[in-house]
Design an enzyme around this catalytic site. Structure first.
Site, PDB file in Angstrom:
ATOM      1  N   ALA A 133      16.764 -35.709  21.835  1.00 53.71           N
ATOM      2  CA  ALA A 133      17.019 -34.646  22.808  1.00 53.71           C
ATOM      3  C   ALA A 133      15.844 -33.682  22.835  1.00 53.71           C
ATOM      4  O   ALA A 133      15.135 -33.514  21.843  1.00 53.71           O
ATOM      5  CB  ALA A 133      18.307 -33.896  22.463  1.00 53.71           C
ATOM      6  N   ASP A 134      15.649 -33.066  23.984  1.00 56.80           N
ATOM      7  CA  ASP A 134      14.614 -32.046  24.101  1.00 56.80           C
ATOM      8  C   ASP A 134      15.032 -31.042  25.168  1.00 56.80           C
ATOM      9  O   ASP A 134      15.696 -31.399  26.147  1.00 56.80           O
ATOM     10  CB  ASP A 134      13.265 -32.674  24.475  1.00 56.80           C
ATOM     11  CG  ASP A 134      12.115 -31.690  24.257  1.00 56.80           C
ATOM     12  OD1 ASP A 134      11.830 -31.384  23.080  1.00 56.80           O
ATOM     13  OD2 ASP A 134      11.526 -31.235  25.245  1.00 56.80           O
TER      14      ASP A 134
END
Length: 210
Positions: free
Chosen positions: A83-84
């Protein structure tokens, strides 16, 4: 990996669930889904945006590269979640605030303005789990700060919860008292969109979440 079924037959054991992030916020959000990773394996990648890279392609690339990097280093059957999150003012990607001056500059830019928070999630099975599926989502949330005085900015900086945060603030922290509008997913702004994450995990061969 196998395990005995109720009638003594063998069935495949559930692959491990691996979070490619050391973020305590993402761990807390996964806990809201009733899910605790079997392993936390932070990705070590270069997060520098490419020249003229736009926020949406950038955040998608970062989430994917984190998952790919970690999945390539795990030999057991597993599902890796990368995730970012980025904060964007138009086409500009604001940095993660690693020092007070950077956080101050971000808050000054965000003061009284609408900005976009983009969070990408990417699920990827390891090579030893061929039944897993590669899937991803990008969630976009609009946020508006009230106009901040210099004294209010310094008070937010003194609170300290800006450290390491995209755009120099935390929605779940002291900045919440100055955010007058959120349209989209609050959990995505914090670091992980819960609805979309649950949907991706429900689409895998195992029932990762109820």
């Amino acid at each position: 990996m196998t395990a005995s079924g109720p009638n003594g037959t063998e069935k495949a054991a559930r692959p491990a669930f691996v979070l490619a992030s050391a973020s305590p916020r993402r761990l807390d959000l996964l806990a809201q889904l009733g899910l605790t990773p079997d392993r936390v394996f932070p990705a070590d990648i270069d997060e520098t945006p490419a020249r003229d890279e736009q926020p949406r392609p950038y955040v998608r690339r970062m989430a994917a590269e984190k998952a790919v990097s970690v999945a390539s280093q795990i030999t057991d059957p597993a599902l890796v979640l990368g995730a970012d999150t980025v904060v964007a003012l138009g086409r500009r990607i604001l940095p993660k605030a690693e020092d007070r001056d950077t956080a101050r500059a971000c808050l000054r830019m965000l003061s009284g303005r609408r900005h976009t928070v983009l969070t990408a999630i990417h699920c990827r099975p390891t090579a030893t789990w061929p039944n897993g599926r590669v899937c991803e989502r990008i969630v976009e949330t609009a946020v508006i700060f009230s106009r901040l005085t210099e004294q209010q900015i310094e008070a937010l900086l003194d609170a300290g919860d800006w450290q390491g945060k995209a755009g120099g603030y935390a929605l779940q922290g002291h900045a919440a008292g100055f955010i007058r509008f959120v349209s989209g997913s609050p959990s995505a702004v914090i670091g992980l969109p819960l609805f979309e994450t649950a949907q991706l995990l429900r689409g895998q061969p195992y029932h990762w979440v109820s």
